[in-house]
Scaffold this motif. Structure first.
Motif, PDB file in Angstrom:
ATOM      1  N   ASP A 111     -72.872 112.237  61.182  1.00  0.00           N
ATOM      2  CA  ASP A 111     -72.489 111.156  61.961  1.00  0.00           C
ATOM      3  C   ASP A 111     -71.700 111.692  63.226  1.00  0.00           C
ATOM      4  O   ASP A 111     -72.621 111.345  64.005  1.00  0.00           O
ATOM      5  CB  ASP A 111     -71.243 109.807  60.868  1.00  0.00           C
ATOM      6  CG  ASP A 111     -71.109 108.998  62.280  1.00  0.00           C
ATOM      7  OD1 ASP A 111     -72.145 108.611  63.187  1.00  0.00           O
ATOM      8  OD2 ASP A 111     -69.676 108.581  62.471  1.00  0.00           O
ATOM      9  N   ILE A 112     -71.236 112.457  63.968  1.00  0.00           N
ATOM     10  CA  ILE A 112     -70.941 113.125  64.712  1.00  0.00           C
ATOM     11  C   ILE A 112     -71.444 113.830  64.926  1.00  0.00           C
ATOM     12  O   ILE A 112     -71.555 114.091  66.230  1.00  0.00           O
ATOM     13  CB  ILE A 112     -69.186 113.322  63.724  1.00  0.00           C
ATOM     14  CG1 ILE A 112     -68.401 113.938  64.842  1.00  0.00           C
ATOM     15  CG2 ILE A 112     -69.120 114.888  63.233  1.00  0.00           C
ATOM     16  CD1 ILE A 112     -66.744 113.809  65.281  1.00  0.00           C
ATOM     17  N   GLU A 113     -71.560 114.808  64.521  1.00  0.00           N
ATOM     18  CA  GLU A 113     -73.409 115.951  64.555  1.00  0.00           C
ATOM     19  C   GLU A 113     -74.856 115.237  64.842  1.00  0.00           C
ATOM     20  O   GLU A 113     -75.607 115.879  65.465  1.00  0.00           O
ATOM     21  CB  GLU A 113     -73.195 117.076  64.337  1.00  0.00           C
ATOM     22  CG  GLU A 113     -72.111 117.496  64.094  1.00  0.00           C
ATOM     23  CD  GLU A 113     -71.809 118.300  65.197  1.00  0.00           C
ATOM     24  OE1 GLU A 113     -71.928 118.519  66.454  1.00  0.00           O
ATOM     25  OE2 GLU A 113     -70.252 118.757  65.299  1.00  0.00           O
ATOM     26  N   LYS A 114     -74.877 113.941  65.079  1.00  0.00           N
ATOM     27  CA  LYS A 114     -75.809 113.345  64.337  1.00  0.00           C
ATOM     28  C   LYS A 114     -77.207 113.747  66.483  1.00  0.00           C
ATOM     29  O   LYS A 114     -77.987 113.794  65.906  1.00  0.00           O
ATOM     30  CB  LYS A 114     -75.847 111.651  64.815  1.00  0.00           C
ATOM     31  CG  LYS A 114     -75.327 110.899  65.714  1.00  0.00           C
ATOM     32  CD  LYS A 114     -75.337 109.111  65.206  1.00  0.00           C
ATOM     33  CE  LYS A 114     -75.246 108.521  65.981  1.00  0.00           C
ATOM     34  NZ  LYS A 114     -73.244 108.327  65.446  1.00  0.00           N
ATOM     35  N   LYS A 115     -76.373 113.662  66.839  1.00  0.00           N
ATOM     36  CA  LYS A 115     -77.366 114.180  68.407  1.00  0.00           C
ATOM     37  C   LYS A 115     -78.084 115.565  67.749  1.00  0.00           C
ATOM     38  O   LYS A 115     -78.638 116.157  68.888  1.00  0.00           O
ATOM     39  CB  LYS A 115     -76.816 114.062  69.965  1.00  0.00           C
ATOM     40  CG  LYS A 115     -76.211 112.893  70.654  1.00  0.00           C
ATOM     41  CD  LYS A 115     -75.793 112.918  71.623  1.00  0.00           C
ATOM     42  CE  LYS A 115     -74.989 112.373  72.125  1.00  0.00           C
ATOM     43  NZ  LYS A 115     -73.448 112.132  71.615  1.00  0.00           N
ATOM     44  N   ARG A 168     -66.534 122.553  63.676  1.00  0.00           N
ATOM     45  CA  ARG A 168     -67.826 121.717  63.306  1.00  0.00           C
ATOM     46  C   ARG A 168     -68.518 122.654  62.262  1.00  0.00           C
ATOM     47  O   ARG A 168     -69.084 123.668  61.676  1.00  0.00           O
ATOM     48  CB  ARG A 168     -68.816 121.769  65.001  1.00  0.00           C
ATOM     49  CG  ARG A 168     -68.128 121.114  65.835  1.00  0.00           C
ATOM     50  CD  ARG A 168     -69.339 122.153  66.719  1.00  0.00           C
ATOM     51  NE  ARG A 168     -70.470 121.413  67.175  1.00  0.00           N
ATOM     52  CZ  ARG A 168     -71.440 121.900  67.932  1.00  0.00           C
ATOM     53  NH1 ARG A 168     -71.384 121.949  69.103  1.00  0.00           N
ATOM     54  NH2 ARG A 168     -72.389 121.160  67.936  1.00  0.00           N
ATOM     55  N   VAL A 169     -69.248 120.954  61.577  1.00  0.00           N
ATOM     56  CA  VAL A 169     -70.741 121.499  60.172  1.00  0.00           C
ATOM     57  C   VAL A 169     -72.066 121.030  61.164  1.00  0.00           C
ATOM     58  O   VAL A 169     -72.292 119.813  61.185  1.00  0.00           O
ATOM     59  CB  VAL A 169     -70.106 120.608  59.010  1.00  0.00           C
ATOM     60  CG1 VAL A 169     -71.195 121.089  58.435  1.00  0.00           C
ATOM     61  CG2 VAL A 169     -68.644 121.233  59.335  1.00  0.00           C
ATOM     62  N   VAL A 170     -72.640 121.312  61.481  1.00  0.00           N
ATOM     63  CA  VAL A 170     -74.162 120.742  62.216  1.00  0.00           C
ATOM     64  C   VAL A 170     -75.088 121.273  60.686  1.00  0.00           C
ATOM     65  O   VAL A 170     -75.590 122.551  60.152  1.00  0.00           O
ATOM     66  CB  VAL A 170     -74.660 122.185  63.016  1.00  0.00           C
ATOM     67  CG1 VAL A 170     -75.975 121.222  63.693  1.00  0.00           C
ATOM     68  CG2 VAL A 170     -73.472 121.231  64.098  1.00  0.00           C
ATOM     69  N   TYR A 205     -69.957 114.656  53.787  1.00  0.00           N
ATOM     70  CA  TYR A 205     -71.522 115.029  54.526  1.00  0.00           C
ATOM     71  C   TYR A 205     -71.745 113.854  55.655  1.00  0.00           C
ATOM     72  O   TYR A 205     -72.050 113.632  56.761  1.00  0.00           O
ATOM     73  CB  TYR A 205     -71.867 114.622  53.442  1.00  0.00           C
ATOM     74  CG  TYR A 205     -74.040 115.025  53.419  1.00  0.00           C
ATOM     75  CD1 TYR A 205     -74.020 115.820  53.693  1.00  0.00           C
ATOM     76  CD2 TYR A 205     -74.211 113.423  53.306  1.00  0.00           C
ATOM     77  CE1 TYR A 205     -75.763 115.941  53.680  1.00  0.00           C
ATOM     78  CE2 TYR A 205     -75.682 113.337  53.317  1.00  0.00           C
ATOM     79  CZ  TYR A 205     -76.505 114.856  53.914  1.00  0.00           C
ATOM     80  OH  TYR A 205     -77.458 114.246  53.790  1.00  0.00           O
ATOM     81  N   LYS A 206     -71.670 112.662  54.742  1.00  0.00           N
ATOM     82  CA  LYS A 206     -72.021 111.386  55.786  1.00  0.00           C
ATOM     83  C   LYS A 206     -70.710 111.591  57.195  1.00  0.00           C
ATOM     84  O   LYS A 206     -71.405 111.015  58.039  1.00  0.00           O
ATOM     85  CB  LYS A 206     -71.111 109.887  55.574  1.00  0.00           C
ATOM     86  CG  LYS A 206     -71.811 109.562  54.613  1.00  0.00           C
ATOM     87  CD  LYS A 206     -71.620 107.998  53.852  1.00  0.00           C
ATOM     88  CE  LYS A 206     -72.194 108.095  53.540  1.00  0.00           C
ATOM     89  NZ  LYS A 206     -72.197 106.321  52.804  1.00  0.00           N
TER      90      LYS A 206
END
Ligand code: GLP
Length: 263
Positions: free
Chosen positions: A256-260, A2-4, A251-252
């Motif tokens: 997107d996947i970690e937007k929450k 994961r990259v936050v 980056y996008k």
């Protein structure tokens, strides 16, 4: 992996501190929660927030055992640049319920470094391993003091510091690389990747190449941080400044996947 990605250093630290506190609070087993910890400028904001939470009663360290990543060889505990000193100054001295006997830091003044490192691995194993290892990385991607070309399966041991690292760390030693110890004791890449989870903080423009190597590069002993790609529970918490070398699609994707998770 994961990259936050957070806006800035403060938000990155807040996110990481919340994550760690949630893990500690969610740990319901009888055995203690085993937390691996780094030094450096990167974790300072995380430590500040953990101290605030601890004082506010939001997280307790009563049942937490810590293992630090590394220590300079030849520096006594009371040297203001030893990692023992750093950890007490920036974290342990301020926690209301951290037990001194639960703090583990490699002894930089040991007379038998090999034995010290062997015992450290043994002690980690005696607790059943590390639940969450937080780390930072150097500009050359070193994780703990595992410099480029350290084996990706290395265990705790003695490490020679590269000239580059001594130059970077000389900012704490009167800007004189010669004053930076030439060796350190450090957990290995294998020690870190044996942990159930690994959370690495990467912030600032000067870490942009290292972040790209960690996330997008090939798994390579040149960038020891890239070993995290082989880990099933690796999280990179980073800030916008560190993202400069990521490709736009990477980056996008993570935004997107970690937007929450975006603070
Ligand atoms: C030192 C430590 C590393 C740390 C690195 C980066 O070399 N041994 O564990 O990750 O510094 O430090 P900073 O966070 O100050 O950039």
């Amino acid at each position: 992996m994961r990259v936050v990605i957070q806006d800035n250093y403060e938000k990155m630290c807040k996110w990481a501190a919340d994550y760690i506190a949630d893990k500690i609070n969610g740990h319901k087993e009888d055995r203690p929660f085993i937390l691996g910890l780094p030094t450096g400028s990167s974790p300072i904001g995380v430590y500040k927030e953990l101290i605030r939470k601890n004082k506010a009663g939001e997280v307790s360290f009563k049942n937490v055992v810590t293992f630090n990543m590394d220590e300079y060889l030849g520096l006594p505990k009371d040297h203001d640049q030893s990692y023992w000193y750093f950890m007490h100054e920036y974290l342990f001295d301020h926690l209301v319920d951290m037990k001194a006997e639960n703090i583990n830091i490699l002894d930089g003044m040991t007379e038998d470094p090999e034995e010290e490192c062997r015992k450290y691995e043994e002690k980690i194993a005696s607790y059943g391993g590390i639940d969450l290892f937080m780390g930072g990385i150097g500009v050359d991607g070193h994780l703990a003091f595992n410099e480029p070309f350290t084996s990706l399966t290395s265990r705790t041991g003695v490490r020679d510091l590269t000239t580059d690292t001594r130059i970077v760390n000389s900012r704490f030693f009167d800007n004189d690389p010669e004053k930076v110890p030439a060796q350190a004791l450090s957990v290995g890449i294998g020690t870190v990747t044996d942990s159930k989870e690994v959370l690495v903080l990467i912030s600032g423009h000067n870490k942009a190449r290292a972040l790209a190597a960690t996330v997008e590069g090939s798994v390579s002993q040149k960038w020891t941080c890239s070993a995290l790609q082989m880990h099933n529970g690796a999280i990179i918490a980073c800030d916008e400044d560190a993202c400069g070398e990521l490709t736009v699609d990477t980056y996008k994707y993570f935004l997107d996947i970690e937007k929450k998770e975006r603070l």
